[in-house]
Design an enzyme around this catalytic site. Structure first.
Site, mmCIF file in Angstrom:
data_model
loop_
_atom_site.group_PDB
_atom_site.id
_atom_site.type_symbol
_atom_site.label_atom_id
_atom_site.label_comp_id
_atom_site.label_asym_id
_atom_site.label_seq_id
_atom_site.Cartn_x
_atom_site.Cartn_y
_atom_site.Cartn_z
ATOM 1 N N GLY A 44 44.156 38.027 52.517
ATOM 2 C CA GLY A 44 43.003 38.979 52.814
ATOM 3 C C GLY A 44 41.777 38.355 52.348
ATOM 4 N N GLN A 49 33.169 37.978 49.180
ATOM 5 C CA GLN A 49 33.911 37.007 48.464
ATOM 6 C C GLN A 49 33.271 35.517 49.024
ATOM 7 O OE1 GLN A 49 37.975 38.425 49.363
ATOM 8 N NE2 GLN A 49 38.172 37.573 47.652
ATOM 9 N N CYS A 87 44.049 38.020 43.911
ATOM 10 C CA CYS A 87 42.848 38.230 44.590
ATOM 11 C C CYS A 87 42.113 36.760 44.731
ATOM 12 C CB CYS A 87 41.858 38.964 43.844
ATOM 13 S SG CYS A 87 40.338 39.062 44.790
ATOM 14 N N LEU A 88 41.792 36.253 45.687
ATOM 15 C CA LEU A 88 41.320 34.796 45.860
ATOM 16 C C LEU A 88 39.939 34.599 44.917
ATOM 17 C CD1 LEU A 88 41.287 34.026 49.618
ATOM 18 C CD2 LEU A 88 42.888 33.236 47.900
ATOM 19 N N HIS A 129 42.974 46.960 49.136
ATOM 20 C CA HIS A 129 42.259 46.036 48.371
ATOM 21 C C HIS A 129 40.943 45.606 48.853
ATOM 22 C CE1 HIS A 129 42.769 42.169 45.739
ATOM 23 N NE2 HIS A 129 41.873 41.784 46.712
ATOM 24 N N GLU A 130 41.170 45.106 50.338
ATOM 25 C CA GLU A 130 39.990 44.736 50.974
ATOM 26 C C GLU A 130 38.695 45.580 51.046
ATOM 27 O OE1 GLU A 130 39.698 41.511 50.870
ATOM 28 O OE2 GLU A 130 41.801 40.994 50.696
ATOM 29 N N HIS A 133 36.637 45.764 48.021
ATOM 30 C CA HIS A 133 35.786 44.637 47.786
ATOM 31 C C HIS A 133 34.292 45.146 48.294
ATOM 32 C CE1 HIS A 133 37.373 41.154 46.176
ATOM 33 N NE2 HIS A 133 38.730 41.099 46.898
HETATM 34 ZN ZN ZN Z 1 40.485 40.238 46.545
#
Ligand code: ZN
Length: 149
Positions: A44, A49, A87-88, A129-130, A133
């Site tokens: 995701g 991000q 997480c990226l 999670h997304e 963000h």
């Molecule tokens: Zn993330």
């Protein structure tokens, strides 16, 4: 696109509502996000991000792509499940995080259509999670295990 890493302050800002989900600009941003997600082998990705504080996130699980524009979580249900999450924006970091088993979310899709997504398991976890963000909330805020922070 370059993925911003913690503690970049853009990751902490609240994202803004997308006014025109079907505009060329937004479509291009989403296409770029999809490329970025795939080239990083992620599950995701949220717009902050990649440096855009807009309410957009994408999720791809088992070759199924979900594009969520202006997502609103309508309900969280089931027990909370503890599982390792990455997480990226936190390369090589995995934290144990509790998430609800089921989620119902309302969002606009790529065609500008409002939809309700009911998810469970991994997809429900990814959505939580997304959407976090977009509120500037990160995995380090959700982790209850002090030592791994
Ligand atoms: Zn993330």
């Amino acid at each position: 696109m370059k993925i911003l890493e913690y503690p970049n302050e853009i990751l902490r800002k609240k994202s803004k509502e997308v006014k025109d989900p079907t505009s060329t600009e937004i479509k291009q941003l989403i296409l770029d996000m999809i490329k970025t997600l795939r080239s990083n082998n992620g599950l995701g990705l949220a717009a902050p991000q990649v440096g855009k504080n807009l309410k957009i996130c994408i999720i791809e699980i088992e070759n199924e792509l979900f594009v969520l524009i202006n997502p609103e979580i309508k309900s969280l249900a089931g027990e909370k499940i503890l599982s390792e999450e990455g997480c990226l924006s936190f390369p090589n970091k995995f934290l144990n995080i509790e998430r609800y088993k089921r989620v119902k979310v309302r969002a606009t899709d790529l065609n500008g259509k409002k939809q309700i997504i009911r998810a469970r398991g991994l997809l429900a976890r990814a959505i939580q999670h997304e959407v976090d963000h977009l509120d500037g909330v990160l995995i380090v805020d959700r982790c209850t295990d002090e030592e791994s922070k």
